[in-house]
Scaffold this motif. Structure first.
Motif, short mmCIF file in Angstrom:
data_model
loop_
_atom_site.label_atom_id
_atom_site.label_comp_id
_atom_site.label_asym_id
_atom_site.label_seq_id
_atom_site.Cartn_x
_atom_site.Cartn_y
_atom_site.Cartn_z
N GLU B 390 -17.81 -26.66 -0.53
CA GLU B 390 -18.56 -27.83 -0.99
C GLU B 390 -18.66 -28.87 0.10
O GLU B 390 -19.70 -29.48 0.30
CB GLU B 390 -17.89 -28.42 -2.23
CG GLU B 390 -18.80 -29.28 -3.09
CD GLU B 390 -18.80 -30.76 -2.77
OE1 GLU B 390 -19.65 -31.47 -3.28
OE2 GLU B 390 -17.95 -31.23 -1.97
N ARG B 405 -13.20 -22.50 -3.78
CA ARG B 405 -13.20 -22.50 -5.25
C ARG B 405 -11.80 -22.20 -5.79
O ARG B 405 -11.44 -22.64 -6.86
CB ARG B 405 -14.17 -21.41 -5.72
CG ARG B 405 -14.89 -21.68 -6.99
CD ARG B 405 -16.18 -20.88 -7.03
NE ARG B 405 -15.96 -19.47 -6.77
CZ ARG B 405 -15.62 -18.58 -7.71
NH1 ARG B 405 -15.46 -18.97 -8.94
NH2 ARG B 405 -15.45 -17.31 -7.40
N GLN B 406 -11.02 -21.42 -5.03
CA GLN B 406 -9.71 -20.99 -5.50
C GLN B 406 -8.64 -22.06 -5.35
O GLN B 406 -7.48 -21.83 -5.70
CB GLN B 406 -9.26 -19.74 -4.73
CG GLN B 406 -10.11 -18.51 -4.97
CD GLN B 406 -11.31 -18.45 -4.06
OE1 GLN B 406 -11.72 -19.44 -3.46
NE2 GLN B 406 -11.93 -17.28 -3.98
N GLY B 407 -9.02 -23.21 -4.83
CA GLY B 407 -8.02 -24.26 -4.67
C GLY B 407 -7.36 -24.27 -3.30
O GLY B 407 -6.32 -24.90 -3.11
N ARG B 429 -9.94 -27.86 -7.66
CA ARG B 429 -11.12 -27.47 -6.90
C ARG B 429 -11.33 -28.53 -5.84
O ARG B 429 -11.87 -29.61 -6.14
CB ARG B 429 -12.32 -27.36 -7.84
CG ARG B 429 -13.65 -27.19 -7.10
CD ARG B 429 -13.71 -25.87 -6.35
NE ARG B 429 -15.06 -25.49 -5.99
CZ ARG B 429 -15.50 -25.44 -4.72
NH1 ARG B 429 -14.72 -25.81 -3.73
NH2 ARG B 429 -16.73 -25.03 -4.48
N VAL B 445 -9.87 -33.68 -5.36
CA VAL B 445 -9.68 -32.41 -6.06
C VAL B 445 -10.16 -32.57 -7.49
O VAL B 445 -9.59 -33.34 -8.26
CB VAL B 445 -8.20 -31.97 -6.03
CG1 VAL B 445 -8.07 -30.58 -6.60
CG2 VAL B 445 -7.67 -32.03 -4.62
N SER B 446 -11.19 -31.82 -7.82
CA SER B 446 -11.72 -31.93 -9.17
C SER B 446 -10.70 -31.43 -10.17
O SER B 446 -10.07 -30.40 -9.97
CB SER B 446 -12.98 -31.08 -9.26
OG SER B 446 -13.28 -30.84 -10.59
N HIS B 505 -16.51 -27.73 -14.64
CA HIS B 505 -17.17 -26.51 -15.15
C HIS B 505 -18.39 -26.84 -16.00
O HIS B 505 -19.20 -25.98 -16.27
CB HIS B 505 -16.17 -25.64 -15.92
CG HIS B 505 -15.71 -26.25 -17.20
ND1 HIS B 505 -16.43 -26.16 -18.35
CD2 HIS B 505 -14.61 -26.98 -17.49
CE1 HIS B 505 -15.79 -26.80 -19.31
NE2 HIS B 505 -14.69 -27.31 -18.81
#
Lengths: 336, 718
Positions: B390, B405-407, B429, B445-446, B505
Motif C-alpha cells: 500500500e 497484507r500479512q502484517g 495491516r 496499522v489498520s 475489510h
C-alpha cells in the motif's frame, strides 16, 4: 487397515465392550427379579409377574414414543400431558354422547395437532425441544383442564366398549394392555430398523447438520417424530383411561413424565441422540416395573419410591454420560 | 459542494442521523430495551386493571413476594450466564425453607447462626449439581431434573416427619420477624437484601475475574477452555451460587410465612426460567445481565400477581406462564439468529454527497489530467515477492520498505533491490509509512493504530486509541482504520483514521455511505497522548507535511478532494480546500524534489457513481434489496499519479495505459530521481525515471536534514 481391524476385533472381544448399558440393565433386572423372588413371598408368581408387566405397559408405551424423539436428539416433556388430555377428551366426548369411535378419532386428531405444534416449534422456530415441550406440556394440560375437559377427573361412560376392552380384558389370561404395549414396541422397532424415516431418525440424532447436508429433509422428519410420539402416547392414554372407571388427568402432573424419561435413559437410549432402540426401552421398562412392584409389595411409601426413582434416574444419567460422553465437536453451544 | 442546485429532500437527508439506527442496534445494551419496555407496559396495564396497583402500600406488599422470587431469579441467571440451567431451584427453595424453620423453631438455633447454615446447606445442594454438570460434564437439564425429583421427594418425606413439630414449636422471635416482615427505612428487609445482592452480583458479573470466566464459558465453552479458563470449576461455582441464592430465597419465604406446605416452591423453576428469558438473558449463555434478569422477574411476578388478583385459578396461571415462556424463548431464538442480519441491513446508511464536476481526462482535451501512457515503461521490482504494497518508502541508505497484507514489513536492498528481508512483523495491516527524526519507521496499522519500528527492527506501540467524543454511540476512541501519516518538525505525528464506522475489510462501504466518518488524529510523543485533531472528513487518506511545517495537506478519498489543514498560527485547526475536483479517488500524498507534491489516485470516478452519491434513497434500496456482491462500487481498476503545487495547480500527470503494472496506485515516493510506485492490490513495486528531478533527493534528508548515520549507499540505482 489390518491393524485397525485387529484392534476393532480386540475391542469387541473384551468383556467391557460387550457390557452395553442395555445389557447391564437387563442383567440388573434379572438380579432384581431374583432378589425379590427370594425375599418377597408371592413375588415370583404368574399373577404378580403379569401384574408387574401390566402396571408398566402404559409407561412402556409412552416411553416408546419418547425414545423415538430422543434417538433424533430431541426430547418430549409434554408426552404425559398429551397422553392424559387426549384420552380424557375422548372420554369426555363419548360421555357427552359422541359415538365412541368418532370420539377416539377426534382425540387422535387433537393429539396429532399437539404433536404438529411441538414439531413446528422445534423444527421451524428452532426453539430447543426441552423448552418447547416443557411449555407445551403446561399449555396442553391447562387447555385440557380449563377448556376441553373443565375438570380433573373424567368418568368412563357405560356406553363405551372399546376402551374398557383394551384396558381391562385379557386374552388367554394375558391382559390386552401388555399385548398392546408389545405390538407398539414391535411396530416402533420395525419403524426404526427398516423404514427410511426410522433410519433417518438415527442419522439426524447422530449429527443433524450432516443429515441435512446429505439431503434428508430434517424439518418434516422432526415434525413427524413429535407427531409419532404424540400418537403413541395417546394409545397409552386410551389404555389408561380404559383400565379404570374414572380417569384423572392429573397423572400428567404427578411426575409420570420423570418415570418415562427414567425408562428411556435407563435402558440406554442416549440423550445425545443416535443410539439405543426398542430393546433399550424394554430393558428400562422391565427394570423400573420390577423395582416399583417390589417396593409396592414391601409397602414402601410413595415418597420413598420417588426418592429411589430420582436416585436411579440420576444414576442412569451419570451412566449414560459415562458411556456416551458429550462429543464436544458436535455439541451445539446452546445444547443444555 | 458549492454548486447551486435547488434544495431537495435528498440534500436535507444529510442532516438526518439515519446512521445512528445501525449504531444503536449494534450496541450490546439494545437487548435490554425490549424487556425494560415490556416491564413498564406490564406495570401500566396492571395499574389500569387493578386501580392502585402502583400505589405505595400495594408495592410494598408485592415487593415482599418479589424479593424471594428475585433471589431465585438471580441464582438462575448466574447458571444461565454460564450456559447451563437449574431446574432444582424449587426443591432447594423448599428444603431451605424447611431447614430454616426447623433450625429456628424446633432446635432454637439463633437466627444469626441459622442464616449461614441454611446458605451453606443450599451451597452443598448446589455442589451436587455443580459436580455432576461441571466436573462430570453431564447435561444440566437432566441432572437438575433428577435432583429436583430427589429434593422434592426429600421435602415430602421430611414434611411427613417434621411438619407438625415445626408448627407446634412456633415461637416469637424478633430477629426472625425482622427478616420476614420488618422494614429498613420503610423498605421491606428482604427487598433491601435483594437490592444489595443484585448490585454485588452485577459488579461480580461485569467486573470480577470469576464473573468474566462464567460469561466466557457461557459464550463459547471451547474457546474459554482454550483461553485457559477453568471451565469445570467456573460451572461448578455457578451452580453453588445458584443454589445458595435459592436457599436464601427459601429462608426469607420461611421468615415471612412462618409455615411450610407441600406446594412450597412447586413450579418455581418454570416461573423463574420464564422470568429470566423474558428479561432477555439468552439461554445457552453468554448474553444477559443482572438488571435484565431483574426486569424479567418483575414482569413475571406482576403478571402472575395480577392474574391471581383477577381471580384466575391457580392452575391457569402456570398455563399462562407456559405460553409466556414459549413466546419469550421463541422471540429470543429468532432475535439471536436474525440480529446480525437486521444490523447488516440497517448499518450501511448512505448520505447525500454532491461532488464537483470532474475535469475532462480525454486525450487532446487540453486538461492537465489528459490520459497518457507514461508509466508503461516503468521498471518492475520485487515481482511476486510482495502482496499489497500500500505504501512504499526509502530510507537514507536507499533501502526500500513496504507493508504486506500479512502484517509484515519487508525491506529490499542491494543491486536492483534483489535482497528481501523481513524487517518487522507487526500484525494488523500496515499501511502508511514515514521515518521520524531518529530513523524509526512509523507505521499506520489498520485495525491496530500507530506503531513504530526501530532501525534494528524492534516494534513498539505508539498509540491505539484517541479521546472519545461526546455523544458518540459507536465507540470512536478506537482507531479502526489508521491509513497514512506524516510527522511535523516538532515530532508530532498527524495520521488519518479513515472511518469510525468501518474497518479495513469493509472500507468500500464507507465510500458507498459517502458520509463524513473520517478524522485526522494527532499523536504527541512529548505527552504520549492522542487527540482527535480534525473530524468530519470523508475518508481522509494521504497526509503530507508542507515544507514550512505550519500545515499539512491531506486527501479525502471518497470526497475526491485535497485540502490543507493548519497546525500552527492563527488558522490552527482550520481546513481549506486545495483541489476540490479531482477526477479520481485520491490516496497518498508525498513530497516531490522540486517543492511540489505527488498524489496517487487509486481509481477514477464515473458518472454513475457520482450520480448515485447524490441519491441516498437509491443507495439505501440497493443496500437493503440487492446482495452485497452486486452493490455498486467505486472503480478501483485504473489510476494515475499527479503532481500538484501547493496552491492546487496540476503540474503533471502520469497514467499507465496498460494497467498491468500499476492498476490501482496507492502510493509513490521520489528518491534520487526515481519515482517508486506501490498499489493496494499489486504483487509488485515499480519505479520510473523522472526527467527533471533532483537526483540527490532523499526523503528522510528532506525532512530531517543531513544523515546522522554514516552508512553505505546500498541499493544505489544504476
Amino acid at each position: 487397515m489390518v491393524g485397525l481391524a485387529k484392534e476393532a476385533r480386540a475391542r469387541h472381544g473384551t468383556l467391557a465392550a460387550s457390557l452395553t448399558q442395555e445389557r447391564i440393565v437387563f442383567g440388573l433386572t434379572i438380579v432384581a427379579l431374583a432378589v425379590f423372588s427370594l425375599l418377597l413371598p408371592g413375588f415370583f408368581s404368574r399373577q404378580n409377574l403379569l401384574n408387574l408387566a401390566r402396571n408398566v405397559s402404559v409407561l412402556g408405551i409412552v416411553a416408546t414414543g419418547l425414545a423415538i424423539v430422543v434417538i433424533g436428539r430431541g426430547i418430549d416433556l409434554s408426552g404425559t400431558a398429551i397422553m392424559a388430555v387426549g384420552a380424557a377428551w375422548a372420554v369426555t366426548l363419548s360421555a357427552g354422547g359422541t359415538p365412541e369411535t368418532l370420539a377416539l378419532l377426534l382425540g387422535l386428531g387433537l393429539v396429532v395437532l399437539m404433536g404438529v405444534a411441538n414439531g413446528l416449534l422445534v423444527a421451524f422456530i428452532e426453539i430447543p425441544p426441552i423448552f418447547v415441550t416443557l411449555a407445551t406440556g403446561l399449555l396442553i394440560f391447562g387447555i385440557g383442564q380449563f377448556v376441553l375437559i373443565r375438570t380433573l377427573i373424567v368418568h368412563l361412560p357405560a356406553s363405551a366398549s372399546f376402551m374398557p376392552l383394551l384396558g381391562q380384558s385379557k386374552i388367554a389370561g394375558v391382559p390386552i394392555q401388555i399385548l398392546v404395549a408389545a405390538v407398539v414396541m414391535i411396530l416402533a422397532h420395525l419403524f426404526l430398523k427398516y423404514l427410511r424415516w426410522g433410519r433417518f431418525t438415527f442419522a439426524q440424532g447422530d449429527n443433524i447438520e450432516t443429515a441435512r447436508l446429505t439431503g434428508i429433509k430434517v424439518r418434516p422428519l422432526l415434525v413427524g417424530q413429535y407427531v409419532l410420539a404424540a400418537v403413541i402416547a395417546y394409545v397409552g392414554g386410551i389404555l389408561l383411561a380404559g383400565a379404570n372407571p374414572t380417569f384423572s388427568i392429573s397423572v400428567a402432573s404427578a411426575g409420570m413424565m420423570y418415570d418415562v424419561i427414567l425408562v428411556v435413559v435407563l435402558g440406554g437410549v442416549s440423550l445425545g441422540g443416535g443410539s439405543g432402540g426398542m430393546s433399550s426401552v424394554l430393558a428400562g421398562t422391565l427394570l423400573i416395573g420390577t423395582l416399583i412392584n417390589g417396593m409396592t409389595i414391601m409397602d414402601v411409601s410413595e415418597q420413598w419410591q420417588s426418592l429411589v426413582k430420582g436416585f436411579v434416574l440420576l444414576l442412569a444419567i451419570v451412566l449414560d454420560s459415562a458411556l456416551h460422553p458429550r462429543d464436544e465437536e458436535t455439541t451445539r453451544q446452546n445444547d443444555i | 459542494m458549492s454548486d447551486a442546485s435547488p434544495l431537495s429532500l435528498s440534500r436535507l437527508q444529510r442532516y438526518w442521523p439515519s446512521h445512528l439506527v445501525g449504531e444503536v442496534l449494534a450496541k450490546p445494551w439494545i437487548d435490554s430495551v425490549v424487556p425494560m419496555t415490556v416491564m413498564v407496559i406490564v406495570l401500566l396495564i396492571a395499574q389500569m386493571l387493578i386501580p392502585g396497583y402502583l400505589g405505595l402500600g400495594n408495592l410494598v406488599s408485592v415487593s415482599r413476594e418479589f424479593a424471594e422470587f428475585g433471589m431465585v431469579s438471580l441464582g438462575m441467571a448466574i447458571v444461565v450466564f454460564c450456559g447451563g440451567i437449574d431446574l432444582s431451584v424449587g426443591g432447594v427453595y423448599a428444603l431451605a425453607n424447611l431447614a430454616a424453620l426447623y433450625l429456628i423453631n424446633v432446635l432454637g438455633v439463633p437466627v444469626v447462626l441459622a442464616v449461614p447454615i441454611v446458605i451453606v446447606l443450599g451451597g452443598l445442594l448446589g455442589a451436587i449439581n455443580g459436580f455432576l454438570i461441571g466436573i462430570l460434564k453431564i447435561r444440566a437439564f437432566l441432572v437438575t431434573l433428577a435432583t429436583l425429583v430427589i429434593f422434592r421427594a426429600a421435602v415430602n418425606l421430611l414434611l411427613l416427619n417434621f411438619a407438625s413439630q415445626i408448627t407446634a414449636a412456633y415461637t416469637e422471635n424478633a430477629t426472625w420477624d425482622f427478616l420476614g416482615i420488618g422494614k429498613i427505612a420503610g423498605v421491606p428487609t428482604n427487598v433491601v437484601v435483594l437490592a444489595i445482592l443484585a448490585v454485588v452480583l452485577h459488579l461480580l458479573h461485569t467486573r470480577s475475574r470469576l464473573g468474566w470466566h462464567i460469561q466466557a464459558v457461557g459464550g463459547a465453552r471451547r474457546a474459554a477452555h482454550h483461553a485457559g479458563i477453568h471451565v469445570r470449576w467456573s460451572i461448578f461455582s455457578a451452580y453453588v451460587a445458584c443454589s445458595a441464592l435459592s436457599a436464601l430465597g427459601g429462608l426469607f419465604y420461611g421468615a415471612r410465612q412462618g409455615s411450610i406446605g407441600f406446594d412450597t416452591g412447586v413450579g418455581l423453576e418454570i416461573a423463574v426460567l420464564a422470568a429470566i428469558v423474558l428479561g432477555g438473558v439468552a439461554l445457552g449463555g453468554g448474553r444477559g445481565s443482572v438488571a435484565r434478569a431483574m426486569a424479567g422477574a418483575v414482569i413475571t411476578l406482576v403478571l402472575t400477581n395480577v392474574l391471581v388478583r383477577l381471580g384466575v385459578q391457580g392452575g391457569a396461571t402456570s398455563t399462562v406462564l407456559g405460553i409466556v415462556l414459549l413466546i419469550a424463548i421463541g422471540f429470543d431464538v429468532k432475535w439471536q439468529k436474525n440480529r446480525h442480519k437486521i444490523l447488516q441491513k440497517a448499518y450501511v446508511s448512505p448520505a447525500f454527497l454532491k461532488l464537483h464536476t470532474p475535469p475532462d481526462i480525454k486525450p487532446g482535451s487540453g486538461s492537465p489530467y489528459e490520459l497518457n501512457d507514461r508509466l508503461r515503461g516503468a521498471e518492475v521490482l520485487a515481482l511476486g515477492l510482495v502482496d499489497g504494497p500500500e505504501d512504499v518508502i526509502l530510507d537514507r541508505q536507499g533501502r526500500l520498505y513496504t507493508g504486506m497484507r500479512q502484517g509484515w514489513i519487508y525491506r529490499f536492498s542491494g543491486e536492483n533491490f534483489a535482497t528481501r528481508e523481513l524487517f518487522a512483523n507487526i500484525g494488523g495491516r500496515p499501511l502508511g509509512l514515514a521515518f521520524d527524526r531518529d530513523d524509526n519507521l512509523i507505521v499506520c496499522v489498520s485495525g491496530m493504530g500507530l506503531y513504530g519500528v526501530k532501525p534494528e527492527g524492534e516494534v513498539f506501540k505508539l498509540t491505539d486509541q484517541t479521546n472519545r467524543s461526546w455523544f458518540s454511540i459507536r465507540d470512536d476512541s478506537i482507531i479502526r482504520l489508521a491509513d497514512d501519516l506524516d510527522i511535523a518538525p516538532d515530532g508530532k505525528i498527524y495520521f488519518s483514521d479513515a472511518s469510525v464506522r468501518y474497518d479495513l475489510h469493509s472500507w468500500i462501504f464507507d465510500g458507498l455511505e459517502g458520509r463524513r466518518n473520517g478524522r485526522i488524529l494527532c499523536y504527541d510523543p512529548a505527552t504520549a497522548t492522542t487527540r482527535t485533531f480534525v473530524s468530519g472528513l470523508i475518508f481522509p487518506n494521504g497526509i503530507c507535511m508542507e515544507a514550512d511545517g505550519r500545515s499539512f495537506l491531506f486527501a479525502e478519498s471518497y470526497g475526491c478532494m485535497v485540502s490543507r489543514c493548519w497546525i500552527e498560527g492563527p488558522k490552527r485547526g482550520r481546513v481549506e480546500r486545495v483541489i476540490k475536483d479531482l477526477p479520481g479517488i485520491p490516496d497518498n500524498i508525498n513530497r516531490a524534489s522540486d517543492g511540489n507534491y505527488w498524489l496517487a489516485m487509486v481509481g477514477m470516478r464515473s458518472p454513475v457513481w457520482d450520480l448515485a452519491l447524490t441519491m441516498p434513497g437509491f443507495r439505501v434500496r440497493m443496500v437493503k434489496r440487492v446482495p452485497r456482491d452486486e452493490w455498486l462500487a467505486p472503480n478501483l481498476n485504473l489510476g494515475c499519479v499527479i503532481k500538484f503545487a501547493a496552491d492546487g495547480r496540476i503540474l503533471d500527470c502520469l497514467w499507465d495505459g496498460a494497467r498491468i503494472n500499476n492498476p490501482a496506485i496507492t502510493s509513490m515516493r521520489e528518491h534520487q530521481g526515481w519515482l517508486y510506485l506501490g498499489g493496494l492490490t499489486s504483487n509488485r513495486i515499480t519505479r520510473i525515471k523522472l526527467d527533471r528531478a533532483d537526483p540527490a533527493f532523499v526523503g528522510p534528508v528532506a525532512y530531517w536534514g543531513a544523515p546522522r548515520i554514516a552508512g553505505s549507499q546500498a541499493g544505489q540505482p544504476a
